[in-house]
Design an enzyme around this catalytic site. Sequence first.
Site, PDB file in Angstrom:
ATOM      1  N   LYS A 182       0.241  -1.067   0.507  1.00  0.00           N
ATOM      2  CA  LYS A 182      -0.086  -0.331  -0.052  1.00  0.00           C
ATOM      3  C   LYS A 182       0.523   1.422   0.135  1.00  0.00           C
ATOM      4  O   LYS A 182       0.505   2.516  -0.886  1.00  0.00           O
ATOM      5  CB  LYS A 182      -0.258   0.134   0.439  1.00  0.00           C
ATOM      6  N   ARG A 225      -9.574   1.577   8.764  1.00  0.00           N
ATOM      7  CA  ARG A 225      -8.494  -0.483   9.406  1.00  0.00           C
ATOM      8  C   ARG A 225     -10.103  -1.255  10.270  1.00  0.00           C
ATOM      9  O   ARG A 225      -9.504  -2.218  10.067  1.00  0.00           O
ATOM     10  CB  ARG A 225      -7.779  -0.614   9.956  1.00  0.00           C
ATOM     11  N   ARG A 278      12.156  -8.154   5.704  1.00  0.00           N
ATOM     12  CA  ARG A 278      12.100  -6.515   6.114  1.00  0.00           C
ATOM     13  C   ARG A 278      13.233  -6.360   6.386  1.00  0.00           C
ATOM     14  O   ARG A 278      13.343  -6.767   7.864  1.00  0.00           O
ATOM     15  CB  ARG A 278      10.804  -5.858   5.522  1.00  0.00           C
ATOM     16  N   ARG A 336      12.461  -3.730  12.154  1.00  0.00           N
ATOM     17  CA  ARG A 336      11.070  -3.349  12.922  1.00  0.00           C
ATOM     18  C   ARG A 336      10.356  -4.138  14.109  1.00  0.00           C
ATOM     19  O   ARG A 336       9.987  -5.528  13.095  1.00  0.00           O
ATOM     20  CB  ARG A 336      10.011  -2.732  11.446  1.00  0.00           C
ATOM     21  N   ARG A 345      -0.623  -9.474  12.935  1.00  0.00           N
ATOM     22  CA  ARG A 345      -1.068  -8.514  12.278  1.00  0.00           C
ATOM     23  C   ARG A 345      -2.200  -8.755  11.359  1.00  0.00           C
ATOM     24  O   ARG A 345      -2.352  -8.361  10.782  1.00  0.00           O
ATOM     25  CB  ARG A 345       0.124  -7.346  12.020  1.00  0.00           C
TER      26      ARG A 345
HETATM   27  P1  AMP Z   1       0.874   0.379   8.454  1.00  0.00           P
HETATM   28  O1  AMP Z   1       2.886   0.978   8.505  1.00  0.00           O
HETATM   29  O2  AMP Z   1       0.062   0.825   8.064  1.00  0.00           O
HETATM   30  O3  AMP Z   1       1.041  -1.775   8.586  1.00  0.00           O
HETATM   31  O4  AMP Z   1       0.946   0.164  10.699  1.00  0.00           O
HETATM   32  C1  AMP Z   1       1.387   0.220  10.940  1.00  0.00           C
HETATM   33  C2  AMP Z   1       0.817  -0.120  12.741  1.00  0.00           C
HETATM   34  O5  AMP Z   1       0.122   1.052  12.823  1.00  0.00           O
HETATM   35  C3  AMP Z   1      -0.759  -0.779  12.242  1.00  0.00           C
HETATM   36  O6  AMP Z   1      -0.006  -2.432  12.533  1.00  0.00           O
HETATM   37  C4  AMP Z   1      -1.350  -0.701  13.482  1.00  0.00           C
HETATM   38  O7  AMP Z   1      -1.103  -0.993  15.205  1.00  0.00           O
HETATM   39  C5  AMP Z   1      -1.114   0.602  13.847  1.00  0.00           C
HETATM   40  N1  AMP Z   1      -1.998   1.612  12.404  1.00  0.00           N
HETATM   41  C6  AMP Z   1      -1.611   2.118  11.945  1.00  0.00           C
HETATM   42  N2  AMP Z   1      -3.328   2.260  10.929  1.00  0.00           N
HETATM   43  C7  AMP Z   1      -3.891   2.260  11.890  1.00  0.00           C
HETATM   44  C8  AMP Z   1      -5.560   2.594  11.542  1.00  0.00           C
HETATM   45  N3  AMP Z   1      -6.059   2.946  10.425  1.00  0.00           N
HETATM   46  N4  AMP Z   1      -6.172   2.173  12.900  1.00  0.00           N
HETATM   47  C9  AMP Z   1      -5.827   1.260  13.994  1.00  0.00           C
HETATM   48  N5  AMP Z   1      -4.414   1.274  13.930  1.00  0.00           N
HETATM   49  C10 AMP Z   1      -3.478   1.653  12.780  1.00  0.00           C
END
Ligand code: AMP
Length: 216
Positions: A13, A88, A127, A160, A171
């Site tokens: 994404k 989400r 990664r 990470r 996740r």
């Molecule tokens: P991402 O980089 O988009 O995969 O986001 C990393 C982490 O941030 C996710 O695994 C969630 O813990 C948190 N996160 C990101 N976006 C959201 C969202 N819209 N709602 C809740 N938690 C989020």
Amino acid sequence: MRLMIIGAPGAGKGTQAAILSKKLGIPHISTGDIFRINIKNETPLGQLAKQYIDNGALVPDEVTIGIVKGRLTEPDCGNGFILDGFPRTIPQAESLDSMLREMDQKLDKVLNIVVDDDVIIRRLTGRRVCPECNAIYHISTSEKAREGVCESCSAKLIQREDDREETVINRLKTYHIQTEPLISYYKGKGILSEVHGQCLVEDTTAEVNKELGLKE
Ligand code: AMP
């Protein structure tokens, strides 16, 4: 254009959103990036978010919704935006609907990047990131990454916290339970398009361009 990209963690994404943001000259809004910046700067938001992120759970809706609400009203969003990683959950999607209604705006398209779980697990656990220059590598394509050294600045690469295998599995579980229902939600609104995210980045980009009626 007002766009949203959805898909499992690691589907690509962020990569596609960054490409589109450059191409269309509209901001890329990633809630994950906003949380990571706050974690790095040790802000109260970062301290709160870290507890959830490191466990593969979602940051509570009220926190996340508040952040996006503030961001969407900034002047650079006037001509459009690309949402990456938000919403989400269904309550987040419903809040987004009301935010956009209040601003007299609507989403043009939701792109769902489809990738199988086993590919996601390999992608994320392999990664490595550079804590100095933020370069991203994969152990399957970079000898230096396998050695744990940054190709650009020679810093020691790190994994990470949320790319550790048990966290990735959490996740994915979180994604299937809380986020996947959004696919039907946006299908119902008639604005969902699916693209394949399993192969090369440029193949996905070509599909995205086709769905949005953009030239290569
Ligand atoms: P991402 O980089 O988009 O995969 O986001 C990393 C982490 O941030 C996710 O695994 C969630 O813990 C948190 N996160 C990101 N976006 C959201 C969202 N819209 N709602 C809740 N938690 C989020």
